[in-house]
Scaffold this active site. Structure first.
Site, PDB file in Angstrom:
ATOM      1  N   LYS A 252     -50.503 -23.579 -72.193  1.00  0.00           N
ATOM      2  CA  LYS A 252     -51.294 -24.303 -73.193  1.00  0.00           C
ATOM      3  C   LYS A 252     -52.588 -24.811 -72.560  1.00  0.00           C
ATOM      4  CE  LYS A 252     -51.127 -28.641 -75.847  1.00  0.00           C
ATOM      5  NZ  LYS A 252     -50.306 -29.830 -76.155  1.00  0.00           N
ATOM      6  N   ASP A 257     -57.456 -33.327 -76.570  1.00  0.00           N
ATOM      7  CA  ASP A 257     -56.642 -33.444 -77.779  1.00  0.00           C
ATOM      8  C   ASP A 257     -56.806 -34.816 -78.401  1.00  0.00           C
ATOM      9  OD1 ASP A 257     -54.796 -33.156 -79.787  1.00  0.00           O
ATOM     10  OD2 ASP A 257     -53.045 -33.423 -78.492  1.00  0.00           O
ATOM     11  N   LYS A 264     -54.860 -39.516 -82.872  1.00  0.00           N
ATOM     12  CA  LYS A 264     -54.036 -40.338 -81.983  1.00  0.00           C
ATOM     13  C   LYS A 264     -54.567 -41.779 -81.928  1.00  0.00           C
ATOM     14  CE  LYS A 264     -53.006 -36.539 -78.750  1.00  0.00           C
ATOM     15  NZ  LYS A 264     -51.537 -36.576 -78.801  1.00  0.00           N
ATOM     16  N   ASP A 275     -54.250 -32.144 -71.318  1.00  0.00           N
ATOM     17  CA  ASP A 275     -53.450 -31.341 -72.239  1.00  0.00           C
ATOM     18  C   ASP A 275     -53.599 -29.840 -71.982  1.00  0.00           C
ATOM     19  OD1 ASP A 275     -51.482 -31.622 -74.129  1.00  0.00           O
ATOM     20  OD2 ASP A 275     -52.834 -31.566 -75.847  1.00  0.00           O
ATOM     21  N   ASP A 334     -51.609 -32.982 -84.959  1.00  0.00           N
ATOM     22  CA  ASP A 334     -51.418 -33.368 -83.555  1.00  0.00           C
ATOM     23  C   ASP A 334     -50.303 -32.560 -82.889  1.00  0.00           C
ATOM     24  OD1 ASP A 334     -51.943 -34.743 -81.235  1.00  0.00           O
ATOM     25  OD2 ASP A 334     -50.613 -36.419 -81.709  1.00  0.00           O
ATOM     26  N   GLU A 336     -50.469 -29.449 -82.170  1.00  0.00           N
ATOM     27  CA  GLU A 336     -51.354 -28.286 -82.101  1.00  0.00           C
ATOM     28  C   GLU A 336     -50.982 -27.310 -80.996  1.00  0.00           C
ATOM     29  OE1 GLU A 336     -52.413 -30.163 -78.582  1.00  0.00           O
ATOM     30  OE2 GLU A 336     -52.021 -31.082 -80.523  1.00  0.00           O
ATOM     31  N   ARG A 338     -48.193 -26.038 -80.021  1.00  0.00           N
ATOM     32  CA  ARG A 338     -47.272 -24.968 -80.433  1.00  0.00           C
ATOM     33  C   ARG A 338     -47.979 -23.918 -81.286  1.00  0.00           C
ATOM     34  NH1 ARG A 338     -43.495 -29.367 -83.118  1.00  0.00           N
ATOM     35  NH2 ARG A 338     -44.484 -30.465 -81.387  1.00  0.00           N
TER      36      ARG A 338
END
Length: 484
Positions: A252, A257, A264, A275, A334, A336, A338
């Site tokens: 990933k 993010d 968030k 991230d 959020d 995201e 996956r």
């Protein structure tokens, strides 16, 4: 830091500092009466990471002796040895020591490897953007006291490369998002690939649209920074060309993010530059693989994007179509990571990868379940799962297997699409893994949720604050074990 082996008897070693571990309840190797007296009096207890620094001991050539507590012998393993080596380096570095010889409890290859890896990881500092650096306190030489053995030279070479690549990944994760955009991440992969003779391909937005990567592109829609998909290929050549296994490493790469429209909280959002730690680990693992040249074809696929709440950002309730053809209802923007991995896993299969391992800072739920001590491991195939767990055991990256039973599919139901991108409140790390499994099947696949282990909020005696480089060592060891 120059890393080497030292074959001299302990008492004849000349160095700024000699380091020896000491176990609880056991006298350390008593080169002098002074050392024996300190242990008998209780001043040296052997408790884990206790530091006792002695100067100019009679009968020893080293100017300093550092006794590092190793804890109880029955609990001592590669994890603890790496901690001891890293802690010793950081402690002596603060004393402006430049030359260290570390004497592990034995000269076994595994002990030598752990000592080197722990020291290189411990020496690392996240101070690239500080105007005042501790360069005058850098360790110049680190040697491991070990017997003369040709096999240990191979261990030295391998361990140094792996640990340096782990630190290379940490450097990338440490970059702020204004400096490491998705495009910059791709450029660093290109430069690295050119240096180490890897094939590198970078798919841009237009190419991803042609392929139908709607899940990945949906995540990137709210950002002014264009997304990329980085593909690195290692081809061993020779007889290995016909190898029945083609391993895919997927990471990933969300360079920042915000959570998107499902934004968030502001507290700790600055940490979300990490991230992309899974993507950095996959790229760094390829850097090591290219140098170690195992006889196994490996391809890394790293989707890189920003998750921002811009005017074009995807909204909760939007439905996207992934590369595989499955439709996904985006209930929470959020979740995201996956979505990126869904298209990346499918593309890795498209490229011919027969086995898949992905790494991602995927869920806060895995931190609730396992804290910051273990990577959450999910596997669809017993043999591949055992291979990854064995590699993690060798490298000292702690992992815990989580359930992946079909019953958990009940958490992923949508009235409007093939599946939602989040399940309910319970078992969030498991439902996330079940989501990914839909796009990895039917290939044997292991998912590593590193959300709790990829970053240290506070410095440890053996490791600086910030990124850890997990799971670079496990990925590389997995490939080496497969070929050896």
């Amino acid at each position: 830091m120059l890393v080497s082996l030292d074959h001299r008897p302990i008492e004849n070693i000349e160095a700024d500092a000699l380091v020896i571990p000491a176990f609880e309840g056991e006298r350390p190797p008593c080169f002098t009466e002074v050392l024996a007296e300190l242990f008998d009096s209780g001043e040296i207890s052997g408790k884990a990471l206790e530091m006792t620094l002695l100067h100019r001991l009679p009968g020893m050539q080293a100017r300093r002796l550092l006794v590092v507590g190793a804890g109880k012998r029955e609990r001592f393993n590669g994890v603890e040895l790496r901690k001891a080596a890293g802690a010793a380096v950081r402690f002596l570095k603060s004393k402006s020591v430049r030359q260290i010889v570390f004497a592990p409890p034995d000269g076994a290859p595994a002990s030598v490897a752990a000592s080197i890896e722990g020291a290189i990881a411990g020496e690392y500092e996240p101070d690239r953007y500080k105007s005042q650096k501790n360069g005058d306190k850098a360790i110049e030489q680190f040697a491991v006291a070990a017997p003369e053995d040709a096999a240990l030279k191979t261990v030295l070479h391998r361990s140094r490369i792996i640990a340096e690549c782990q630190n290379w990944a940490r450097d990338m994760v440490n970059e702020p998002a204004n400096r490491l955009t998705p495009s910059e991440m791709a450029e660093r992969a290109r430069v690295m690939a050119a240096e180490f003779n890897l094939e590198c391909e970078v798919l841009d937005r237009d190419r991803m649209q042609q392929l139908g990567m709607g899940a990945l592109l949906g995540v990137a829609a709210g950002s002014a920074e264009p997304p990329v998909l980085v593909v690195l290929r290692y081809r061993p050549g020779g007889a290995a060309d016909g190898h029945p296994v083609h391993l895919g490493l997927v990471g990933k790469g969300v360079t920042f993010d915000t959570g998107g429209i499902s934004i968030k909280p502001s507290d700790n959002m600055e940490k979300m530059k990490y991230d992309m730690a899974g993507g950095a680990a996959a790229i760094a693992a390829m850097r090591a693989i290219a140098q170690l040249k195992p006889a196994l074809p490996v391809t890394a696929v790293v989707p890189a994007a920003e998750n921002m709440p811009g005017s074009r950002a995807q909204r909760p309730g939007d439905i996207v179509t992934a590369l595989s053809g499955k439709t996904i209802e985006v209930l929470n923007t959020d979740a995201e990571g996956r979505l990126l991995l869904a298209d990346a896993l499918a593309y890795a299969r498209h490229l011919g990868c027969t086995h898949l391992v992905d790494a991602a800072t995927l869920t806060g739920a895995i931190v609730v379940a396992l804290g910051h001590m273990n990577v959450g491991l999910f596997g669809s195939d017993e043999k591949l799962t055992e291979r990854v767990l064995n590699a993690a055991c060798v490298t000292g990256e702690k992992m815990w297997r989580m359930p992946l039973e079909d019953d958990y599919k009940d958490y992923l139901k949508s009235a409007f699409a093939d599946l939602p991108n989040v399940g309910g409140r319970w078992g969030g790390a498991i439902s996330a893994a079940m989501f990914l499994k839909e796009f990895a099947d039917p290939a044997p696949w292991v998912h590593l949720d590193i959300a709790g282990t990829a970053w240290l909020d506070d410095a440890k005696p053996y490791l600086a604050k910030g990124p850890t480089g997990v799971p670079v060592r496990t990925m590389v060891q997995l490939v080496l074990d497969w070929t050896e």
